[in-house]
Design an enzyme around this catalytic site. Structure first.
Site, PDB file in Angstrom:
ATOM      1  N   SER A  44       0.648  -1.182   0.002  1.00 55.50           N
ATOM      2  CA  SER A  44      -0.139  -0.043   0.118  1.00 55.50           C
ATOM      3  C   SER A  44       0.800   1.297   0.019  1.00 55.50           C
ATOM      4  O   SER A  44       0.389   2.331  -0.331  1.00 55.50           O
ATOM      5  CB  SER A  44      -1.072   0.147   1.175  1.00 55.50           C
ATOM      6  N   HIS A  83       1.153   4.355   6.662  1.00 53.02           N
ATOM      7  CA  HIS A  83       0.317   5.155   5.627  1.00 53.02           C
ATOM      8  C   HIS A  83       0.867   6.548   5.965  1.00 53.02           C
ATOM      9  O   HIS A  83       1.339   6.913   6.936  1.00 53.02           O
ATOM     10  CB  HIS A  83      -1.027   5.008   5.717  1.00 53.02           C
ATOM     11  N   ASP A 109      -8.109   6.369   4.326  1.00 49.28           N
ATOM     12  CA  ASP A 109      -8.083   5.090   5.357  1.00 49.28           C
ATOM     13  C   ASP A 109      -9.389   5.224   5.986  1.00 49.28           C
ATOM     14  O   ASP A 109      -9.526   4.313   7.072  1.00 49.28           O
ATOM     15  CB  ASP A 109      -6.951   5.215   6.311  1.00 49.28           C
TER      16      ASP A 109
END
Length: 167
Positions: A44, A83, A109
């Site tokens: 990701s 992230h 998210d």
């Protein structure tokens, strides 16, 4: 093998394990993070970080900035997520709240957060901010986790090695 030799081997193993534990706890105190080193488990964050990269975290900063790569945990889930901070805002008490997104993901998210949670709380949800990394070094962790044959082969080799060692 006599009992004295076995006791020495056991004490050496205990010394190695306790030294590793003390080093981990010392690093945790220095970085102010319960998990100062994490391995990237998904794609990701590509191209910034690949699967298997080891990330070094720091959690002594008062605030995360937009663009920082952070590691956070969601209540009830055990796997930390790596992230980038997409947005931040502060409430009346100057508490910082963050919205994150993976570089390789199409959406933010919000769908990953706990129910009725719109933002991450910087103080309670963040494990740390990424300050450095080693590429691909953590891939052994992924192999051990995902490949049962590799895991048992490695355990078997370690067991045979400890049985055959003379020191």
């Amino acid at each position: 093998m006599n009992i004295r030799h076995q006791l020495v081997q056991f004490l050496n193993l205990a010394l190695v394990l306790s030294s590793a534990f003390m080093a981990w706890k010392t690093l945790s105190v220095i970085t102010n993070s319960h998990s100062p080193i994490v391995v990237v488990l998904s794609g990701s964050m590509e191209p910034a970080f690949q699967r298997g990269d080891i990330l070094f975290l720091w959690n002594r900063d008062n605030h995360a900035k937009v663009g920082d790569v952070v590691v956070y945990e969601i209540k009830g889930k055990s796997i930390p997520i790596v992230h980038r901070v997409l947005r931040e805002h502060h409430n009346a008490e100057s508490k910082q709240f963050l919205l994150t997104k993976g570089d390789n993901n199409a959406v933010d998210d919000l769908g990953l957060y706990a129910k009725k949670q719109a933002y991450l709380n910087q103080k309670t949800d963040l494990v740390g901010t990424v300050k450095g990394y080693l590429p691909m070094v953590g891939y052994i962790t992924i192999l051990i986790t995902e490949n049962i044959y590799f895991r048992y082969t490695l355990l078997g080799l370690m067991g045979i090695s400890s049985l055959l060692s003379n020191e």
